[in-house]
Design an enzyme around this catalytic site. Structure first.
Site, PDB file in Angstrom:
ATOM      1  N   GLU A   1       8.369  -1.940  11.643  1.00  0.00           N
ATOM      2  CA  GLU A   1       9.313  -1.823  10.539  1.00  0.00           C
ATOM      3  C   GLU A   1       9.633  -0.365  10.217  1.00  0.00           C
ATOM      4  O   GLU A   1       8.788   0.517  10.334  1.00  0.00           O
ATOM      5  CB  GLU A   1       8.728  -2.460   9.271  1.00  0.00           C
TER       6      GLU A   1
ATOM      7  N   CYS B   1      11.091   5.733   5.926  1.00  0.00           N
ATOM      8  CA  CYS B   1       9.658   5.487   6.041  1.00  0.00           C
ATOM      9  C   CYS B   1       9.414   4.841   7.390  1.00  0.00           C
ATOM     10  O   CYS B   1       9.937   3.745   7.662  1.00  0.00           O
ATOM     11  CB  CYS B   1       9.189   4.579   4.909  1.00  0.00           C
TER      12      CYS B   1
ATOM     13  N   CYS C   1      -2.379  -2.603  12.265  1.00  0.00           N
ATOM     14  CA  CYS C   1      -3.274  -1.623  11.653  1.00  0.00           C
ATOM     15  C   CYS C   1      -4.685  -2.203  11.608  1.00  0.00           C
ATOM     16  O   CYS C   1      -4.860  -3.397  11.375  1.00  0.00           O
ATOM     17  CB  CYS C   1      -2.807  -1.301  10.235  1.00  0.00           C
TER      18      CYS C   1
ATOM     19  N   CYS D   1      -6.911  -2.843   4.650  1.00  0.00           N
ATOM     20  CA  CYS D   1      -6.774  -2.792   3.191  1.00  0.00           C
ATOM     21  C   CYS D   1      -6.346  -4.162   2.675  1.00  0.00           C
ATOM     22  O   CYS D   1      -5.404  -4.769   3.190  1.00  0.00           O
ATOM     23  CB  CYS D   1      -5.757  -1.728   2.791  1.00  0.00           C
TER      24      CYS D   1
ATOM     25  N   CYS E   1      -2.556  -5.101   1.699  1.00  0.00           N
ATOM     26  CA  CYS E   1      -1.497  -4.649   2.602  1.00  0.00           C
ATOM     27  C   CYS E   1      -1.197  -5.676   3.687  1.00  0.00           C
ATOM     28  O   CYS E   1      -2.097  -6.125   4.399  1.00  0.00           O
ATOM     29  CB  CYS E   1      -1.910  -3.322   3.234  1.00  0.00           C
TER      30      CYS E   1
ATOM     31  N   GLY F   1       0.612   0.898   9.965  1.00  0.00           N
ATOM     32  CA  GLY F   1      -0.358   1.708  10.696  1.00  0.00           C
ATOM     33  C   GLY F   1      -0.957   2.831   9.867  1.00  0.00           C
ATOM     34  O   GLY F   1      -0.461   3.191   8.799  1.00  0.00           O
TER      35      GLY F   1
ATOM     36  N   SER G   1       0.859   9.846   5.244  1.00  0.00           N
ATOM     37  CA  SER G   1      -0.079   9.102   4.412  1.00  0.00           C
ATOM     38  C   SER G   1      -1.333   8.748   5.198  1.00  0.00           C
ATOM     39  O   SER G   1      -1.265   8.444   6.386  1.00  0.00           O
ATOM     40  CB  SER G   1       0.596   7.824   3.905  1.00  0.00           C
TER      41      SER G   1
ATOM     42  N   SER H   1      -3.989   7.539   0.267  1.00  0.00           N
ATOM     43  CA  SER H   1      -4.005   6.205  -0.331  1.00  0.00           C
ATOM     44  C   SER H   1      -5.330   6.049  -1.064  1.00  0.00           C
ATOM     45  O   SER H   1      -6.357   5.747  -0.457  1.00  0.00           O
ATOM     46  CB  SER H   1      -3.850   5.143   0.757  1.00  0.00           C
ATOM     47  N   LEU H   2      -5.306   6.262  -2.349  1.00  0.00           N
ATOM     48  CA  LEU H   2      -6.524   6.279  -3.159  1.00  0.00           C
ATOM     49  C   LEU H   2      -6.854   4.887  -3.704  1.00  0.00           C
ATOM     50  O   LEU H   2      -7.897   4.317  -3.393  1.00  0.00           O
ATOM     51  CB  LEU H   2      -6.365   7.282  -4.307  1.00  0.00           C
TER      52      LEU H   2
ATOM     53  N   ASN I   1       3.308  -4.526  -4.395  1.00  0.00           N
ATOM     54  CA  ASN I   1       4.341  -5.469  -3.985  1.00  0.00           C
ATOM     55  C   ASN I   1       3.651  -6.734  -3.490  1.00  0.00           C
ATOM     56  O   ASN I   1       2.952  -6.696  -2.477  1.00  0.00           O
ATOM     57  CB  ASN I   1       5.202  -4.860  -2.870  1.00  0.00           C
TER      58      ASN I   1
ATOM     59  N   CYS J   1       5.219  -3.085   2.862  1.00  0.00           N
ATOM     60  CA  CYS J   1       4.964  -2.696   4.248  1.00  0.00           C
ATOM     61  C   CYS J   1       4.344  -3.849   5.033  1.00  0.00           C
ATOM     62  O   CYS J   1       3.316  -4.393   4.661  1.00  0.00           O
ATOM     63  CB  CYS J   1       4.029  -1.485   4.267  1.00  0.00           C
TER      64      CYS J   1
END
Length: 350
Positions: A101, A114, A121, A125, A128, A168, A200, A223-224, A299, A342
């Site tokens: 994407e 983006c 990946c 997470c 995600c 990724g 990122s 990415s915290l 999202n 994403c």
């Protein structure tokens, strides 16, 4: 003609070569070195999609290039356009059939794209969609570049900012990421400023330190997503390997070596990390740092149960951070009506 999947690996990828590599390749197949400048311009300035577009090269040379190299060109298999804000999401198919994407976004300060750095990946997470199905493979520099070039061509719009924050983990594809940055910022090519690139990462400490040593002028975004090691471990498996304080120290060192302010990405998830206590903890964690916090109402992904906080909760969280003199914004949602999260669009085709 593009080569079949079975033959791709046998040929060098011409649009992943820098100018020196391209010169060496051409002399290796018996061509004059000056041809490299012509071909490089076709690839990275004119963004050619086929050798036959390179009309100032002889037919014999074009045929020779087809026989000895792989020219990676991405083709969109689906394009979704938001009726709300004009954001476009592209689903590109790779030569081996994998799909990735790319998202095109219009802002007052310029157009951003983006891009993805991997097909799938392995970071896992929990919130995600990109991690669903795991990692298939890394993208090549050309496959990363092509997301920019083809999106520019299809949209008819000049892109001024590139964010490597799609599918990724970029630092899990470190060498190809560096080559991509080299190529897209080359003065003889696309000539994008390093300061217009954001990369990122979920916090791969050794790679953050290696990147710091390069002293590039890109923006690093961490990415915290949690204000404590315990809560981060629940949301992000990478926290099992790299402790939060270790990650933050690496980010501090990145700032010290590059002078580039760190962006901390924080997905606000209702009931998970959006409480007043979470905001207080995050404020204490980042107080005194030269940084920017990007609050992102999560999202929703249908495979996950996570939901967004309401606007009042998000605003209260932001206010708490500002009281600690932390620079913070709530990211404007883009493309919510077009599988904006994403990995959502790609997931439909897996």
């Amino acid at each position: 003609m593009e080569k079949s999947n079975s033959t791709l690996q046998a040929f060098p990828e011409i649009n992943s070569m820098n100018s020196q590599e391209l010169t060496a390749f051409l002399t290796g197949i018996g061509e004059k070195p000056f041809r490299a400048k012509q071909i490089y311009a076709w690839l990275h300035q004119r963004q050619a999609a086929d050798f036959d577009e390179m009309t100032d090269l002889s037919k014999a040379l074009r045929s020779r290039l087809k026989e000895t190299s792989c020219f990676t060109v991405l083709k969109p298999v689906q394009i979704q356009t938001s009726k709300q804000d004009g954001t476009k999401k592209y689903l590109y198919q790779l030569a081996d059939g994998n799909r990735i994407e790319t998202v095109f976004m219009k802002y007052k300060h310029g157009n951003s794209v983006c891009i993805s750095s991997q097909a799938g990946c392995r970071m896992g997470c929990r919130f995600c969609a990109s991690a669903i199905g795991g990692l298939v493979r890394n993208l090549t520099p050309a496959e990363m570049l092509e997301q920019v070039y083809r999106t520019e061509q299809e949209s008819g719009e000049r892109i001024s900012n590139v964010v490597v924050m799609g599918i990724g983990e970029p630092l899990d594809n470190y060498e190809n990421l560096l080559k991509f940055i080299e190529l897209i910022t080359d003065e003889q090519g696309r000539n994008l400023s390093q300061r217009s690139i954001t990369v990122s990462t979920c916090g791969i400490v050794p790679r953050i330190r290696e990147l710091a040593d390069k002293k590039l002028q890109i923006t690093l975004a961490l990415s915290l997503h949690a204000p404590s090691q315990e809560k981060r471990r629940m949301l992000m498996p990478v926290a099992e390997k790299y402790d939060l304080m270790e990650v933050l120290k690496a980010c501090d060192d990145y700032f010290a070596k590059t002078g580039r302010r760190i962006t901390y990405e924080y997905s606000l998830i209702r009931g998970e990390n959006d409480s007043v206590k979470d905001a207080q903890q995050l404020g204490m964690l980042l107080k005194g740092k030269n940084c920017h916090v990007n609050l992102i109402p999560v999202n929703p992904v249908k495979e996950r149960s996570f939901k967004q906080p309401d606007e009042e909760t998000a605003a209260a969280f932001k206010n708490k951070l500002e009281k600690n003199r932390i620079n913070v914004t709530i990211r404007r949602e883009m493309g919510r009506d077009i599988d904006g999260a994403c990995g959502q669009l790609r997931k439909k085709y897996l």
